[in-house]
Write a protein that holds these residues in place. Structure first.
Motif, mmCIF file in Angstrom:
data_model
loop_
_atom_site.group_PDB
_atom_site.id
_atom_site.type_symbol
_atom_site.label_atom_id
_atom_site.label_comp_id
_atom_site.label_asym_id
_atom_site.label_seq_id
_atom_site.Cartn_x
_atom_site.Cartn_y
_atom_site.Cartn_z
ATOM 1 N N LEU A 42 0.901 -1.198 0.077
ATOM 2 C CA LEU A 42 0.025 0.033 -0.129
ATOM 3 C C LEU A 42 0.766 1.383 -0.021
ATOM 4 O O LEU A 42 1.932 1.409 0.913
ATOM 5 C CB LEU A 42 -0.795 -0.111 1.228
ATOM 6 C CG LEU A 42 -2.196 0.687 1.588
ATOM 7 C CD1 LEU A 42 -3.289 0.547 0.156
ATOM 8 C CD2 LEU A 42 -2.778 0.649 2.739
ATOM 9 N N GLY A 43 0.341 2.292 -0.878
ATOM 10 C CA GLY A 43 1.500 3.425 -1.007
ATOM 11 C C GLY A 43 0.757 4.727 -0.250
ATOM 12 O O GLY A 43 0.065 4.667 0.480
ATOM 13 N N ARG A 44 0.963 5.788 -0.856
ATOM 14 C CA ARG A 44 0.405 6.941 -0.301
ATOM 15 C C ARG A 44 -0.895 7.372 -0.723
ATOM 16 O O ARG A 44 -1.471 6.765 -1.834
ATOM 17 C CB ARG A 44 1.389 8.059 -0.722
ATOM 18 C CG ARG A 44 1.113 8.457 -2.291
ATOM 19 C CD ARG A 44 2.077 9.664 -2.678
ATOM 20 N NE ARG A 44 2.038 10.171 -3.716
ATOM 21 C CZ ARG A 44 0.991 11.056 -4.301
ATOM 22 N NH1 ARG A 44 0.583 11.913 -3.208
ATOM 23 N NH2 ARG A 44 0.718 11.568 -5.517
ATOM 24 N N LEU A 45 -1.507 7.932 -0.139
ATOM 25 C CA LEU A 45 -2.989 8.870 -0.209
ATOM 26 C C LEU A 45 -2.890 9.405 -1.901
ATOM 27 O O LEU A 45 -2.136 10.519 -1.353
ATOM 28 C CB LEU A 45 -3.545 9.661 0.719
ATOM 29 C CG LEU A 45 -4.942 10.427 0.277
ATOM 30 C CD1 LEU A 45 -6.078 9.214 0.246
ATOM 31 C CD2 LEU A 45 -5.336 11.099 1.160
ATOM 32 N N ASN A 46 -3.116 9.051 -2.814
ATOM 33 C CA ASN A 46 -3.213 9.913 -3.781
ATOM 34 C C ASN A 46 -4.026 10.966 -4.162
ATOM 35 O O ASN A 46 -3.870 12.039 -4.722
ATOM 36 C CB ASN A 46 -3.498 8.920 -5.217
ATOM 37 C CG ASN A 46 -3.303 9.511 -6.547
ATOM 38 O OD1 ASN A 46 -4.313 10.164 -7.172
ATOM 39 N ND2 ASN A 46 -2.148 9.378 -7.129
ATOM 40 N N ASN A 128 -2.350 -5.584 -9.798
ATOM 41 C CA ASN A 128 -2.973 -7.055 -10.189
ATOM 42 C C ASN A 128 -2.812 -7.862 -9.003
ATOM 43 O O ASN A 128 -3.693 -8.437 -8.785
ATOM 44 C CB ASN A 128 -2.295 -7.590 -11.453
ATOM 45 C CG ASN A 128 -2.624 -6.437 -12.732
ATOM 46 O OD1 ASN A 128 -3.543 -6.258 -12.797
ATOM 47 N ND2 ASN A 128 -1.500 -6.423 -13.513
ATOM 48 N N ALA A 129 -1.731 -7.930 -8.170
ATOM 49 C CA ALA A 129 -1.539 -8.822 -7.044
ATOM 50 C C ALA A 129 -2.330 -8.335 -6.068
ATOM 51 O O ALA A 129 -2.906 -9.105 -5.384
ATOM 52 C CB ALA A 129 0.076 -8.499 -6.600
ATOM 53 N N ALA A 130 -2.405 -6.975 -5.952
ATOM 54 C CA ALA A 130 -3.603 -6.354 -4.907
ATOM 55 C C ALA A 130 -5.131 -6.905 -5.109
ATOM 56 O O ALA A 130 -5.469 -7.509 -4.134
ATOM 57 C CB ALA A 130 -3.532 -4.877 -4.781
ATOM 58 N N VAL A 131 -5.247 -6.934 -6.406
ATOM 59 C CA VAL A 131 -6.817 -7.405 -6.928
ATOM 60 C C VAL A 131 -6.835 -8.814 -6.347
ATOM 61 O O VAL A 131 -7.895 -9.337 -6.056
ATOM 62 C CB VAL A 131 -6.943 -7.230 -8.186
ATOM 63 C CG1 VAL A 131 -8.197 -7.687 -8.749
ATOM 64 C CG2 VAL A 131 -7.247 -5.660 -8.420
#
Length: 173
Positions: A42-46, A128-131
């Motif tokens: 998980l990264g930053r709030l876009n 894709n890995a997240a999904v």
């Protein structure tokens, strides 16, 4: 009895005055935003997306009243919206206005006449890995497949009923 009560209160008071230990996160080799064994991070709030009934009025508020950098309106017919981007330095806001009758924002504004927060967007390093991972965890998405979002990057929306009542957009970083 009085001396017992005074002694008890004195002991309790001295414990209340004792310094409270500071809690520190233990350092691990794994980032705090990575799920154990996961192939994505998980990264930053876009951005935070706000549905607005009047795009020009909303853009003028952020530009003229608050002094933010505001883009021109960008029509995105494939998403059924017109978008204005508000740059906030560390993140962005997306002002969304319906474009066409089939716009998902039109339905939102019918329920929320004054507009309001529509969704949040969080970056991921491997969408894709997240999904695939989220499907195994029974987190539903609003579409079967990843689509191209307003920033030209792959995105997918997660069902608000599985995300604490918040519509969450994941975007490839």
């Amino acid at each position: 009895m009085t001396s017992f009560l005074l002694g008890t209160l004195k002991g309790l008071f001295s414990r209340l005055q004792a310094p409270i230990p500071t809690l520190r996160a233990s350092s691990t080799s794994q980032p705090l935003d990575q799920v154990a064994g996961s192939l994505w991070n998980l990264g930053r709030l876009n951005h935070v997306a706000i549905a607005v009934p009047d795009l020009e009025k909303a853009a003028a508020f952020y530009k003229n009243i608050l002094g933010a950098q505001v883009s021109e309106a960008v029509p995105l017919p494939e998403h059924g919206v017109s978008v204005v981007f508000v740059n906030l330095g560390n993140t962005k806001m997306e002002l969304l206005h319906p474009l066409g009758r089939d716009s998902p924002i039109a339905g939102f504004l019918q329920k929320n006449k004054a507009g309001g927060m529509h969704h949040i967007c969080i970056e991921v390093d491997n969408i894709n890995a997240a999904v695939m991972d989220l499907k195994t965890k029974k987190i539903r998405s609003l579409s079967e497949e990843v689509k191209t979002g307003a920033h030209g990057k792959p995105v997918i929306f997660l069902h608000p009923k599985d995300c604490g009542g918040v519509l969450v957009e994941l975007e490839q970083a």
